[in-house]
Design an enzyme around this catalytic site. Structure first.
Site, short mmCIF file in Angstrom:
data_model
loop_
_atom_site.label_atom_id
_atom_site.label_comp_id
_atom_site.label_asym_id
_atom_site.label_seq_id
_atom_site.Cartn_x
_atom_site.Cartn_y
_atom_site.Cartn_z
CG HIS A 1 -5.26 -1.66 -1.54
ND1 HIS A 1 -5.57 -0.54 -0.84
CD2 HIS A 1 -6.35 -2.48 -1.44
CE1 HIS A 1 -6.80 -0.67 -0.33
NE2 HIS A 1 -7.28 -1.83 -0.68
CE1 TYR B 1 -2.10 -0.07 4.80
CE2 TYR B 1 -1.67 1.83 6.22
CZ TYR B 1 -2.27 1.27 5.10
OH TYR B 1 -3.06 2.04 4.29
CG HIS C 1 -1.78 -1.06 1.47
ND1 HIS C 1 -3.10 -1.01 1.12
CD2 HIS C 1 -1.57 -2.30 1.98
CE1 HIS C 1 -3.69 -2.16 1.42
NE2 HIS C 1 -2.78 -2.96 1.94
CE LYS D 1 -9.09 2.89 -1.06
NZ LYS D 1 -8.45 2.73 0.23
CB CYS E 1 -3.71 2.05 -2.93
SG CYS E 1 -2.68 1.42 -1.60
ZN LIG Z 1 -4.01 0.51 0.03
#
Ligand SMILES: [Zn+2]
Length: 140
Positions: free
Chosen positions: A117, A41, A13, A125, A127
């Site tokens: 991600h 995380y 991420h 997203k 990410c």
């Molecule tokens: Zn992420």
């Protein structure tokens, strides 16, 4: 906190913080605790490449919706440009530290699946703002 379960995945991420802004790992954990009620995380990698173990990898994180079992979450500080647009802002030190961390887990878990991600199904997203598979395929 619930147990992680056997590790099968490592997901990368970004913190979605602006390029060049030096945000400490503790701050990211505090934001996530405020938002999700826990640290998201397992690791946060700061701009200088320092790797912070923010959550023991025996506990489940909160970083991929509905897919946190057996999934180690690693977040690098950065990931957007100064206007907030997705950008791979990893410093050379962050990239090197990230690669080393991935290799450490791969040595432990040979069939580990490493992805970004955005590579998870249903994730709309950017990410972590880079192509994890392409990066992994590059020579270190
Ligand atoms: Zn992420």
């Amino acid at each position: 906190m619930p147990p992680l379960g056997p590790i099968r995945f490592l997901t990368i991420h970004c913190a979605a913080t602006p390029e060049g802004r030096d945000v400490p790992a503790e701050k990211i954990s505090a934001w996530d605790t405020a938002r999700f009620g826990q640290v998201s995380y397992h690791y946060v990698i700061e701009l200088d490449g320092s790797v912070h173990a923010t959550l023991p990898d025996t506990f489940k994180g909160a970083h991929v919706g509905g897919a946190n079992t057996g999934n180690v979450g690693v977040c690098y500080v950065g990931g957007v440009d100064k206007a907030g647009k997705p950008k791979d802002t990893r410093t050379p030190a962050q990239s090197a530290a990230l690669r080393k961390l991935v290799e450490t887990y791969r040595a432990r878990i040979p069939d580990l699946i490493v992805r970004g991600h955005r590579d998870w199904p249903g994730v709309a997203k950017a990410c972590p703002s880079f192509d994890v598979a392409a990066w992994l395929a590059q020579a270190a």
